[in-house]
Design an enzyme around this catalytic site. Structure first.
Site, short mmCIF file in Angstrom:
data_model
loop_
_atom_site.label_atom_id
_atom_site.label_comp_id
_atom_site.label_asym_id
_atom_site.label_seq_id
_atom_site.Cartn_x
_atom_site.Cartn_y
_atom_site.Cartn_z
N TYR A 190 3.90 4.83 4.68
CA TYR A 190 3.40 3.44 4.89
C TYR A 190 4.28 2.43 5.48
O TYR A 190 3.77 1.96 6.19
CB TYR A 190 3.12 3.23 3.16
CG TYR A 190 2.51 1.70 2.99
CD1 TYR A 190 0.75 1.54 3.43
CD2 TYR A 190 3.10 0.66 2.82
CE1 TYR A 190 0.23 0.32 3.24
CE2 TYR A 190 2.69 -0.57 2.56
CZ TYR A 190 1.15 -0.86 2.80
OH TYR A 190 0.56 -1.94 2.70
N1 LIG Z 1 -2.58 -4.94 -2.02
C1 LIG Z 1 -1.25 -5.24 -1.32
O1 LIG Z 1 -0.52 -5.43 -2.38
C2 LIG Z 1 -0.96 -5.17 -0.06
C3 LIG Z 1 0.33 -5.52 0.15
C4 LIG Z 1 0.87 -5.71 1.58
C5 LIG Z 1 -0.10 -5.09 2.56
N2 LIG Z 1 -1.33 -4.86 2.25
C6 LIG Z 1 -2.29 -4.55 3.48
O2 LIG Z 1 -3.73 -5.13 3.13
C7 LIG Z 1 -4.58 -4.51 3.61
C8 LIG Z 1 -5.71 -4.09 2.60
O3 LIG Z 1 -5.30 -3.74 1.62
P1 LIG Z 1 -6.03 -3.83 0.37
O4 LIG Z 1 -4.79 -4.01 -0.83
O5 LIG Z 1 -7.10 -4.86 0.38
O6 LIG Z 1 -6.58 -2.40 0.01
P2 LIG Z 1 -8.01 -1.83 -0.37
O7 LIG Z 1 -8.10 -0.38 -0.58
O8 LIG Z 1 -8.57 -2.73 -1.13
O9 LIG Z 1 -9.18 -2.05 1.04
C9 LIG Z 1 -8.83 -1.32 2.29
C10 LIG Z 1 -10.23 -1.07 2.78
O10 LIG Z 1 -9.77 -0.40 3.98
C11 LIG Z 1 -10.82 0.87 4.19
N3 LIG Z 1 -10.22 1.72 5.06
C12 LIG Z 1 -9.39 2.67 4.62
N4 LIG Z 1 -9.50 3.55 5.64
C13 LIG Z 1 -10.31 3.22 6.75
C14 LIG Z 1 -10.87 3.67 7.76
N5 LIG Z 1 -10.24 4.85 8.51
N6 LIG Z 1 -11.81 3.24 8.54
C15 LIG Z 1 -12.44 1.88 8.17
N7 LIG Z 1 -12.09 1.51 7.02
C16 LIG Z 1 -10.96 1.95 6.03
C17 LIG Z 1 -11.09 1.09 2.84
O11 LIG Z 1 -12.49 1.93 2.71
C18 LIG Z 1 -10.95 -0.15 1.91
O12 LIG Z 1 -12.39 -0.91 1.86
C19 LIG Z 1 -4.01 -3.05 3.99
O13 LIG Z 1 -3.49 -2.84 5.30
C20 LIG Z 1 -2.76 -2.93 3.06
O14 LIG Z 1 -1.70 -2.10 3.76
C21 LIG Z 1 -1.78 -4.50 0.89
#
Ligand SMILES: NC(=O)c1ccc[n+]([C@@H]2O[C@H](COP(=O)([O-])OP(=O)(O)OC[C@H]3O[C@@H](n4cnc5c(N)ncnc54)[C@H](O)[C@@H]3O)[C@@H](O)[C@H]2O)c1
Length: 248
Positions: free
Chosen positions: A155
């Protein structure tokens, strides 16, 4: 009253859940037409139905280059223009493990989604943005990409690659009216975080000086600011959203 994103078309990946969904709701409420992209077709349809007018769901796997190209072409033809891309789709892969335990297949999987997926969508929207000399691309990276979270090699390294891509793309398109930035959040309680080992989540939240997680409202607010027309003299930059963890 004129809405800030009126007549803007925004493509948002990962829009079925978490940050992507919250950003989609915010931009839609501010007048944008939204193309919602995600792997999960059903929840995605629900988000589109809840948003109502000017929101369409496109079920797509962003690791599939051809699918991405075809989907972006359909969106461009459907709406006539693409002004905004927010890359929020992402996965953590296995976490809570040290480097000697990392499997190559997991590393490839995480890079395919987080790095290659963001590259494919950006590459596909850029010609649409160049047509009008205007665009805003926002890659959702992570503090893990700036600092490296122990236990999260795949990651952290994939998000560092996204930050590197942002710097390159920002410079490449600096004279075109297109800005390309990233956002590096700390922890926001979403499905992604709930799926991680609690010890890994504690490791990350303990590092936040504000002693709390970020909220979806805060994410949507800063994302809307970054992709707004007025944020026009900042590109290649990684914005912070870590409650004080990163001060650089
Ligand atoms: N939640 C956190 O604390 C956090 C912190 C830092 C960064 N992020 C980043 O924010 C972004 C969103 O994270 P989140 O927490 O909302 O996660 P989440 O799991 O709630 O949402 C991620 C979405 O991406 C979709 N996805 C995954 N693989 C895919 C693919 N191959 N094609 C199309 N869609 C796909 C999933 O179906 C899901 O709906 C991510 O890039 C994550 O790395 C999140």
């Amino acid at each position: 009253m004129r809405l800030e994103f009126e007549r803007h078309t925004a493509v948002i990946t990962g829009a079925a859940s978490g940050l992507g969904r919250a950003i989609a709701e915010k931009l839609h409420a501010s007048g944008a037409r939204i193309a919602l992209l995600d792997l999960q077709a059903e929840p995605l349809q629900q988000v589109a139905a809840e948003l109502g007018n000017d929101a369409e769901a496109f079920a797509v796997d962003i690791t599939d280059e051809m699918q991405v190209n075809e989907t972006i072409a359909r969106i461009g033809e459907r709406f006539g223009q693409i002004d905004i891309l927010v890359n929020s789709a992402g996965v953590t892969g296995r976490t809570g493990i040290r480097s000697e335990e990392v499997e190559s297949a997991d590393l490839h999987f995480v890079f395919d989604v987080n790095f290659f997926g963001s590259f494919y969508t950006a590459r596909a929207v850029l010609p649409w943005m160049l047509r009008r000399n205007y665009g805003r691309i926002l890659h959702i990276a992570s503090i893990a990409g700036k600092e490296g979270n122990a236990g999260m090699l795949a990651y952290s390294a994939s998000k560092a690659a996204v930050i590197g891509m942002t710097k390159v793309q920002g410079k490449e398109y600096a004279e075109t009216g297109i800005t390309i930035n990233a956002l590096a959040p700390a922890v926001i309680r979403t499905a992604m975080v709930e799926a991680m080992p609690e010890s890994q989540v504690k490791y990350m939240t303990d590092k936040i000086p504000m002693k709390r997680c970020g909220t979806l409202e805060e994410i949507a607010h800063i994302a809307a600011f970054i992709v707004s027309p007025g944020t026009s003299f900042t590109t290649g930059f990684t914005f912070d959203m870590t409650g004080g963890r990163a001060t650089y």
